[in-house]
Scaffold this active site. Structure first.
Site, PDB file in Angstrom:
ATOM      1  N   GLU A 107       0.813  -1.212   0.000  1.00 54.07           N
ATOM      2  CA  GLU A 107       0.000   0.000   0.000  1.00 54.07           C
ATOM      3  C   GLU A 107       0.845   1.260   0.000  1.00 54.07           C
ATOM      4  O   GLU A 107       1.990   1.275   0.445  1.00 54.07           O
ATOM      5  CB  GLU A 107      -0.974  -0.002   1.175  1.00 54.07           C
ATOM      6  N   CYS A 123       3.548   8.521   0.457  1.00 55.08           N
ATOM      7  CA  CYS A 123       4.181   7.625   1.423  1.00 55.08           C
ATOM      8  C   CYS A 123       4.257   6.240   0.776  1.00 55.08           C
ATOM      9  O   CYS A 123       3.229   5.688   0.390  1.00 55.08           O
ATOM     10  CB  CYS A 123       3.326   7.594   2.692  1.00 55.08           C
ATOM     11  N   CYS A 139       7.174  -6.909   6.812  1.00 54.07           N
ATOM     12  CA  CYS A 139       8.293  -6.354   7.572  1.00 54.07           C
ATOM     13  C   CYS A 139       8.688  -7.357   8.643  1.00 54.07           C
ATOM     14  O   CYS A 139       7.850  -8.094   9.144  1.00 54.07           O
ATOM     15  CB  CYS A 139       7.850  -5.038   8.221  1.00 54.07           C
ATOM     16  N   CYS A 190       7.663  -4.384  15.451  1.00 54.36           N
ATOM     17  CA  CYS A 190       7.180  -3.353  16.390  1.00 54.36           C
ATOM     18  C   CYS A 190       5.772  -3.729  16.847  1.00 54.36           C
ATOM     19  O   CYS A 190       4.915  -4.102  16.039  1.00 54.36           O
ATOM     20  CB  CYS A 190       7.186  -1.974  15.730  1.00 54.36           C
ATOM     21  N   CYS A 209       2.410  -2.123  15.347  1.00 45.11           N
ATOM     22  CA  CYS A 209       2.357  -1.902  13.907  1.00 45.11           C
ATOM     23  C   CYS A 209       1.740  -3.085  13.163  1.00 45.11           C
ATOM     24  O   CYS A 209       2.129  -4.241  13.377  1.00 45.11           O
ATOM     25  CB  CYS A 209       3.773  -1.638  13.398  1.00 45.11           C
ATOM     26  N   CYS A 246      -0.224   2.432   9.145  1.00 47.60           N
ATOM     27  CA  CYS A 246       0.652   1.573   8.342  1.00 47.60           C
ATOM     28  C   CYS A 246       0.157   0.150   8.242  1.00 47.60           C
ATOM     29  O   CYS A 246      -0.043  -0.518   9.237  1.00 47.60           O
ATOM     30  CB  CYS A 246       2.034   1.513   8.975  1.00 47.60           C
TER      31      CYS A 246
HETATM   32  N1  SAH Z   1      10.235   0.840   9.384  1.00 48.63           N
HETATM   33  C1  SAH Z   1      10.301   2.258   9.383  1.00 48.63           C
HETATM   34  C2  SAH Z   1       9.259   2.950   8.522  1.00 48.63           C
HETATM   35  C3  SAH Z   1       7.857   2.432   8.509  1.00 48.63           C
HETATM   36  S1  SAH Z   1       6.740   2.842   9.796  1.00 48.63           S
HETATM   37  C4  SAH Z   1      10.255   2.772  10.797  1.00 48.63           C
HETATM   38  O1  SAH Z   1      10.095   1.992  11.720  1.00 48.63           O
HETATM   39  O2  SAH Z   1      10.432   3.962  10.995  1.00 48.63           O
HETATM   40  C5  SAH Z   1       6.474   4.558   9.812  1.00 48.63           C
HETATM   41  C6  SAH Z   1       6.177   5.098  11.200  1.00 48.63           C
HETATM   42  O3  SAH Z   1       4.849   4.759  11.651  1.00 48.63           O
HETATM   43  C7  SAH Z   1       7.122   4.533  12.263  1.00 48.63           C
HETATM   44  O4  SAH Z   1       7.482   5.556  13.133  1.00 48.63           O
HETATM   45  C8  SAH Z   1       6.241   3.517  12.951  1.00 48.63           C
HETATM   46  O5  SAH Z   1       6.732   3.190  14.209  1.00 48.63           O
HETATM   47  C9  SAH Z   1       4.900   4.222  12.958  1.00 48.63           C
HETATM   48  N2  SAH Z   1       3.735   3.353  13.181  1.00 48.63           N
HETATM   49  C10 SAH Z   1       3.513   2.106  12.763  1.00 48.63           C
HETATM   50  N3  SAH Z   1       2.317   1.640  13.159  1.00 48.63           N
HETATM   51  C11 SAH Z   1       1.753   2.637  13.857  1.00 48.63           C
HETATM   52  C12 SAH Z   1       0.514   2.777  14.544  1.00 48.63           C
HETATM   53  N4  SAH Z   1      -0.380   1.787  14.580  1.00 48.63           N
HETATM   54  N5  SAH Z   1       0.261   3.939  15.164  1.00 48.63           N
HETATM   55  C13 SAH Z   1       1.167   4.961  15.131  1.00 48.63           C
HETATM   56  N6  SAH Z   1       2.336   4.886  14.507  1.00 48.63           N
HETATM   57  C14 SAH Z   1       2.645   3.741  13.881  1.00 48.63           C
END
Ligand code: SAH
Length: 354
Positions: free
Chosen positions: A96, A109, A116, A120, A123, A337
């Protein structure tokens, strides 16, 4: 592409394309013509490239893959005009991308990987694990297709979709070069942001590329202990090492780093978290971007209340930190995301597993 032995032509830099066409006995100016058709005029196929000889077009058609992504779904936010695109890749994976309209221009974006492996906790992109890296042409195509579909110029690109860009290093660096090159879309390096969860060797390596892009670090916690709880990668690269790498990035490139901090209710939104965060940001003039966590159904994390978010911001500002709260774009269309991809994959399970 490798399976079929065909060349992924849209991933080639102008130099590489020149060498390829040269090897076919083509005149030197052909490479530039072809490159501009692909990366500036965003041609949909070789047929459109009318000033190239038919014999060349036919040969390219046979020998190469002309990467083009077709949207399988496009959702438009009624709240702010944000558009979310779901693209199917040639191998059936889906990714996406998001178009966000701001006063200063349109920002796209993009995803850098299908899935991935960083894990995290909050996420959605990481739940099914990593499927594979995206090649450069697949990353470029997300931008090209969105520019064509919207009919509006893309001026900013953020590498913040699904995937960890520094886990797909070579293809991502190639993307930045091609996107900012004069013969391509010529997007300013200053308008590109790469977001990482903190892969330390990748940050040092990126600094050496001497790009003028913005590095965003997904910090999310101001102590090692809390960071480990939210982000498994923190066990591999400790907070202190990650911060050293960011300091060094700032020193080498002169570009201020952004700290992304997703506020998770009751987890990392206390006053002491803000005070510690201020200490970390102060040392390297980092900008802090607060993101109210977007709850996903697979986990029971919740958003901090509006008041807690504002208090957190005020606290940081008291310490002289430059802080913004990220506007929640496309809240009505699976904004966070990986959520759209995930819901699509769930509803098409049988198809995905073929
Ligand atoms: N892998 C990279 C880029 C992708 S995520 C990274 O970790 O930075 C882009 C941003 O969105 C990151 O800061 C991630 O931690 C955040 N993110 C992911 N899922 C989220 C969610 N459910 N709520 C808020 N931020 C989120």
């Amino acid at each position: 592409m490798e399976e079929t032995g065909q060349m992924d032509i849209k991933s080639l830099t102008l130099e590489e394309l020149s060498a390829y066409l040269n090897g076919m006995g083509e005149k030197p100016f052909r490479a530039k013509q072809l490159y501009q058709w692909m990366h500036q005029k965003l041609a949909g196929s070789y047929e459109e490239m009318r000033n190239l000889p038919k014999s060349l077009r036919e040969r390219l058609q046979e020998e190469t893959v002309y990467m083009s992504l077709k949207p399988v779904e496009v959702l438009t936010s009624r709240l702010d005009g944000t558009e979310k695109y779901l693209f199917r890749l040639n191998d059936g994976n889906v990714i996406e991308s998001v178009l966000m309209r701001y006063h200063h221009g349109n920002s796209v974006c993009i995803s850098t990987q299908a899935g991935c492996r960083m894990g995290c906790r909050f996420c959605a992109s990481t739940i099914g694990g990593l499927k594979r890296n995206l090649c450069t042409s697949e990353m470029l195509e997300q931008i090209y297709e969105i520019q064509k579909a919207s009919g509006e110029r893309v001026s900013n690109v953020v590498l913040m979709g699904t995937g960890e860009p520094l886990d797909n290093y070579e293809n991502v660096v190639r993307l930045i070069r091609m996107l900012t090159g004069e013969e391509g879309l010529h997007i300013s390096q200053r308008n590109i942001t790469l977001s990482t969860c903190g892969i330390v060797p990748g940050i040092y390596r990126l600094a050496e590329e001497k790009f003028a892009i913005t590095l965003a670090l997904s910090l999310h916690a101001s102590s090692q202990e809390k960071r480990e709880e939210l982000m498994p990668i923190a066990k591999k690269y400790e907070l202190s090492e990650v911060l050293d790498a960011c300091r060094s990035y700032f020193g080498t490139t002169g570009r201020r780093v952004t700290f992304e901090y997703s506020l998770v209710g009751g987890v990392n939104d206390h006053e002491e978290d803000a005070v510690r965060l201020a200490g970390l940001a102060k040392g390297m003039e980092a900008h802090v971007n607060l993101i109210p966590v977007n709850p996903i159904k697979e986990r029971d994390y919740r958003k901090s209340s509006r008041q807690v978010i504002l208090n957190f911001k005020n606290k940081l500002e008291k310490y002289g930190i430059n802080v913004t709260i990220r506007r929640e774009m496309g809240r009505d269309i699976n904004g966070a995301c990986g959520q759209l991809r995930r819901s699509y994959m769930e509803s098409n399970k049988g198809e995905e597993e073929q």
